[in-house]
Motif scaffolding. Structure first.
Motif, PDB file in Angstrom:
ATOM      1  N   LEU A 161       1.554  11.500   5.898  1.00 54.92           N
ATOM      2  CA  LEU A 161       2.059  10.171   5.557  1.00 54.92           C
ATOM      3  C   LEU A 161       1.018   9.369   4.783  1.00 54.92           C
ATOM      4  N   ARG A 162      -0.226   9.472   5.187  1.00 58.92           N
ATOM      5  CA  ARG A 162      -1.285   8.750   4.471  1.00 58.92           C
ATOM      6  C   ARG A 162      -1.426   9.269   3.044  1.00 58.92           C
ATOM      7  N   PHE A 163      -1.276  10.596   2.858  1.00 62.17           N
ATOM      8  CA  PHE A 163      -1.360  11.120   1.499  1.00 62.17           C
ATOM      9  C   PHE A 163      -0.188  10.629   0.650  1.00 62.17           C
ATOM     10  N   VAL A 164       1.006  10.610   1.229  1.00 60.24           N
ATOM     11  CA  VAL A 164       2.183  10.120   0.491  1.00 60.24           C
ATOM     12  C   VAL A 164       1.942   8.687   0.029  1.00 60.24           C
TER      13      VAL A 164
ATOM     14  N   LYS B  26      -8.037   7.953 -11.296  1.00 61.93           N
ATOM     15  CA  LYS B  26      -8.352   6.515 -11.403  1.00 61.93           C
ATOM     16  C   LYS B  26      -9.506   6.122 -10.478  1.00 61.93           C
ATOM     17  N   GLY B  27     -10.401   7.057 -10.234  1.00 67.33           N
ATOM     18  CA  GLY B  27     -11.557   6.776  -9.389  1.00 67.33           C
ATOM     19  C   GLY B  27     -11.259   6.752  -7.908  1.00 67.33           C
ATOM     20  N   ALA B  28     -10.060   7.180  -7.501  1.00 63.96           N
ATOM     21  CA  ALA B  28      -9.649   7.071  -6.105  1.00 63.96           C
ATOM     22  C   ALA B  28     -10.266   8.173  -5.238  1.00 63.96           C
ATOM     23  N   THR B  29     -10.455   7.856  -3.973  1.00 59.61           N
ATOM     24  CA  THR B  29     -10.879   8.809  -2.949  1.00 59.61           C
ATOM     25  C   THR B  29      -9.829   8.831  -1.851  1.00 59.61           C
ATOM     26  N   PHE B  30      -9.397  10.019  -1.466  1.00 54.63           N
ATOM     27  CA  PHE B  30      -8.466  10.141  -0.345  1.00 54.63           C
ATOM     28  C   PHE B  30      -9.293  10.036   0.935  1.00 54.63           C
ATOM     29  N   SER B  31      -9.531   8.826   1.372  1.00 55.59           N
ATOM     30  CA  SER B  31     -10.468   8.563   2.467  1.00 55.59           C
ATOM     31  C   SER B  31      -9.797   8.728   3.823  1.00 55.59           C
TER      32      SER B  31
END
Length: 462
Positions: A128-131, A317-322
């Motif tokens: 869910l967090r990845f979605v 876009k510089g994002a991290t899947f934290s």
């Protein structure tokens, strides 16, 4: 093994005083007389009194290869001696990398990215967090609602519980506001009188599409579905349901999450049930339980290459899947999972499940001849016998619970552990169960249900 004596009574007192169990009934807190399972071999567990019982639920849907498997235990011990832990945030480990590769090799379609978790609940949370993360990166911050079903169970962490539809699990606990939308029950046994299965199927698919349209496809992020709604009572949706729901999701740009925490790793005779059994290739699969045969905690969220590509490289876009866990890809768990995969393949366990399934299902469905059995349902080596009473009294739920408790007690006296869910007897024995053991299990179950029915009739009359 400790047996029940003066010393073991202290252990029982510690359990009541100090171990707060899952789904603890608070009114009876500290007063429970639980069965202690102290050792096990194959499909059997041995209690604190030395009684040998068939483990009908297979632990909690998870002990695929049975108890006492020395190969799995030795693999865990070797890995613990060699390298007990690594930080998945900063380093890698060959055993965990190999496991990710082996899972990707067995996953359907382009589901090749494996995010390791601590169990099924955290696998669903991570999905869910990845979605949500993906939609944020894609510039769609409003596309966050997850559609689920009544009676669905997806875990007990905050997000996973919020998309679970078992109403009594939510009575006293909060959930994430506005996250989930629930569709009506998909259990064919509960369809209106006179409605055909085909008409019921059409209605259930329409439930999904109507909800997406009413909420707005720009706000619905995903549909999450168990291939079989396990904890809801082993609900098997009508044939073609998952395929048609996937088509609806594709039509409206809604992701499809297949929660295979129970059905993955052989329960239905295949590594994963999504494609082989239900003819779908979802966007995300969650799994846990059987991947280590229950010997040590582990779960995974398996994500398609297509979804990853949307948020990786030049699209990041510089994002991290934290999102992550201290024990993601834990090497001892990974070693147990790799050995489980090796044994399943070497011993032909998937083929064995498919071979013994007809007998398992035949014996289960034969229970419908018993007067108090209202429905039997299941697939592979998972089943449910739902028992009913003609008179519900002033409190139908209490009556159903009493009936289920009687069946549970009688079966355990005869040598079989069940998992009673109110008035439903749920079972998912180890995949290594033999045909003779299947016969033994159902012989006990039939006798236990008959005895419980007699008990219930006498108590009702009283």
């Amino acid at each position: 093994m400790q047996r029940r004596d003066a010393g073991f009574q202290s252990v029982r007192e510690w359990d009541n005083a100090n171990f707060l169990h899952p789904w603890e009934g608070m009114e009876t807190l500290g007063q429970n007389d639980r069965t202690f399972t102290e050792s096990g071999e194959g499909i059997y567990v041995t209690t604190e009194t030395g009684r040998r019982l068939i483990d009908g639920p297979g632990g909690m849907w998870c002990v695929q290869l049975g108890y006492g498997n020395a190969e799995i235990a030795d693999a865990m011990a070797r890995q613990a001696r060699e390298m007990a832990y690594f930080s998945p945030f900063n380093n890698a480990s060959s055993v965990s990398a190999r496991l990710a590769h082996e899972i990707a090799q067995r996953s359907p379609g382009d589901l090749n990215h494996v995010f390791f978790t601590t169990g099924g609940s955290t696998a669903v949370d991570s999905a869910l967090r990845f979605v949500h993360f993906r939609n944020n990166v894609l510039g769609r911050p409003e596309k966050k609602i997850v559609i689920s079903r009544h009676k669905a169970y997806h875990g007990s962490t905050y997000l996973a519980a919020s998309v679970s539809g078992k109403e009594r699990d939510k009575s006293w606990l909060d959930q994430a506001p506005g996250l989930a939308h629930f569709l009506p029950d998909v259990n064919p046994y509960r369809r209106p009188a006179g409605m055909s299965i085909d008409a019921f199927l059409d209605e259930k698919v329409a439930d999904l599409e109507n909800a997406i349209r009413a909420i707005g496809a720009d706000k619905v992020a995903a549909f999450i579905a168990e291939p079989i709604l396990a904890s809801g009572g082993v609900i098997v949706p009508p044939k073609g349901y998952h395929r048609r729901c996937l088509e609806v999701c594709r039509k409206h740009d809604v992701l499809y999450i297949s929660d295979e925490v129970v059905t993955g790793f052989g329960r239905l005779g295949h590594w994963f049930a999504s494609e082989e059994v239900f003819d779908i290739v979802p966007d995300i699969i969650t799994c846990a339980k059987g991947m280590t045969s229950g010997y040590v905690p582990m779960g995974a969220c398996i994500i398609s290459d297509r979804l990853i590509a949307d948020v990786a490289g030049g699209n990041a876009k510089g994002a991290t899947f934290s999102n992550g866990y201290t024990y993601s890809g834990h090497p001892v768990s990974a070693a147990a999972a790799l050995k489980t995969i090796e044994i399943i393949e070497r011993e032909g366990i998937l083929e064995h499940v498919r071979k013994v399934t007809p007998l398992f299902q035949e014996r289960m469905h034969a229970m419908r001849s018993l007067p108090i059995v209202g429905d039997t349902r299941g697939m592979g080596l998972v089943g449910c016998i739902e028992c009913v009473t003609e008179t519900a009294g002033t409190d139908p739920l209490a009556t159903d619970r009493a009936l289920g408790a009687l069946i549970d007690t009688r079966c355990q006296e005869l040598g079989l552990i069940l998992r009673p869910i109110i008035n439903m007897c749920v079972f998912s024995p180890p995949l290594v169960i033999s045909e003779s053991e299947i016969e033994q299990m159902f012989d006990i179950m039939e006798q236990g249900i008959r005895l419980a029915a007699d008990d219930f009739a006498r108590e009702g009359a009283a």
